[in-house]
Design an enzyme around this catalytic site. Sequence first.
Site, PDB file in Angstrom:
ATOM      1  N   ASP A   1      33.732 -29.389 -43.626  1.00  0.00           N
ATOM      2  CA  ASP A   1      33.640 -27.932 -43.466  1.00  0.00           C
ATOM      3  C   ASP A   1      33.963 -27.193 -44.767  1.00  0.00           C
ATOM      4  O   ASP A   1      34.643 -27.719 -45.650  1.00  0.00           O
ATOM      5  CB  ASP A   1      34.640 -27.455 -42.410  1.00  0.00           C
ATOM      6  CG  ASP A   1      34.194 -27.763 -40.990  1.00  0.00           C
ATOM      7  OD1 ASP A   1      33.267 -28.577 -40.814  1.00  0.00           O
ATOM      8  OD2 ASP A   1      34.789 -27.191 -40.057  1.00  0.00           O
TER       9      ASP A   1
ATOM     10  N   HIS B   1      28.790 -22.330 -40.515  1.00  0.00           N
ATOM     11  CA  HIS B   1      30.249 -22.161 -40.354  1.00  0.00           C
ATOM     12  C   HIS B   1      30.625 -20.711 -40.662  1.00  0.00           C
ATOM     13  O   HIS B   1      31.710 -20.439 -41.162  1.00  0.00           O
ATOM     14  CB  HIS B   1      30.956 -23.142 -41.288  1.00  0.00           C
ATOM     15  CG  HIS B   1      32.417 -23.362 -40.984  1.00  0.00           C
ATOM     16  ND1 HIS B   1      32.903 -23.555 -39.714  1.00  0.00           N
ATOM     17  CD2 HIS B   1      33.502 -23.426 -41.798  1.00  0.00           C
ATOM     18  CE1 HIS B   1      34.211 -23.726 -39.765  1.00  0.00           C
ATOM     19  NE2 HIS B   1      34.611 -23.639 -41.010  1.00  0.00           N
TER      20      HIS B   1
ATOM     21  N   HIS C   1      37.309 -31.583 -45.015  1.00  0.00           N
ATOM     22  CA  HIS C   1      36.890 -30.380 -45.743  1.00  0.00           C
ATOM     23  C   HIS C   1      36.387 -30.738 -47.141  1.00  0.00           C
ATOM     24  O   HIS C   1      37.128 -31.317 -47.933  1.00  0.00           O
ATOM     25  CB  HIS C   1      38.060 -29.397 -45.845  1.00  0.00           C
ATOM     26  CG  HIS C   1      38.491 -28.869 -44.510  1.00  0.00           C
ATOM     27  ND1 HIS C   1      39.347 -29.566 -43.684  1.00  0.00           N
ATOM     28  CD2 HIS C   1      38.156 -27.737 -43.842  1.00  0.00           C
ATOM     29  CE1 HIS C   1      39.528 -28.883 -42.565  1.00  0.00           C
ATOM     30  NE2 HIS C   1      38.819 -27.767 -42.632  1.00  0.00           N
TER      31      HIS C   1
HETATM   32 ZN    ZN Z   1      36.516 -23.787 -41.864  1.00  0.00          ZN
END
Ligand code: ZN
Length: 238
Positions: free
Chosen positions: A50, A101, A195
């Site tokens: 992400d 996102h 991430h």
């Molecule tokens: Zn995020």
Amino acid sequence: MNAIAAWTAAGVAGAAALALRGALDPNSGLFGPVISRGPRHGDQVFLTFDDGPNPGATARILEILGEREAHAAFFMVGRHAQIFPDVAQRVAAAGHDLGNHTYGHRKLLLMGPDSVRRELVEAHRSIQETAGVSPKLFRAPHGYRNPFVAREARRLGYTTFGWVGSVFDTARPGPREIRRRVAKLLKPGAIILLHDGDAYDPRGDRSQTAAALPGILDDVRDRGLRLGRLTDLVLLST
Ligand SMILES: [Zn+2]
């Protein structure tokens, strides 16, 4: 307060608590369907990254995945895709799954329908323009949602994803610790949240996550597991 009033108050409080749980829990189905894991009987786990694209970590992660012929999903922040269009394009060119996102990684929980729509639509456009593909996957920042998020995600044809467990790689505990935390979650069907970017700093340092990845891929292999694709879960769920 009489008994009826007390029960009513309790009911309202209960409903409010339930709604709050639905808003904050990334895997709650209260505000629309969410896929939080794949089949428990099987050998697939799912890696998701992400908050990218990010010029440092995303590029390194793509290299590592490419060497192992492994697939992952990248839930991109629209603003970051605009800043680093070449990185977004490389993720798509490598055949990975792309997800929305939101544009600015704002918490959607308390936002109204217009703001929610803007966050999702602008990210959709940004990813289309930079990566050249229409994302079909959506993950809310922090997993926070409300009824407007569900409605907009449905309108755009998205499938919403949650994740299992917590790795907290954003706290940068070191590559060995990131690998150890992921290893604890590696069970069939697990959707793992990592991430490749920093939600609020387009150039944020996610090198530890990239450095942990080769070991994570070793662990996946050593447990007899393999990396699946989130898009396959979409097909299973329809
Ligand atoms: Zn995020």
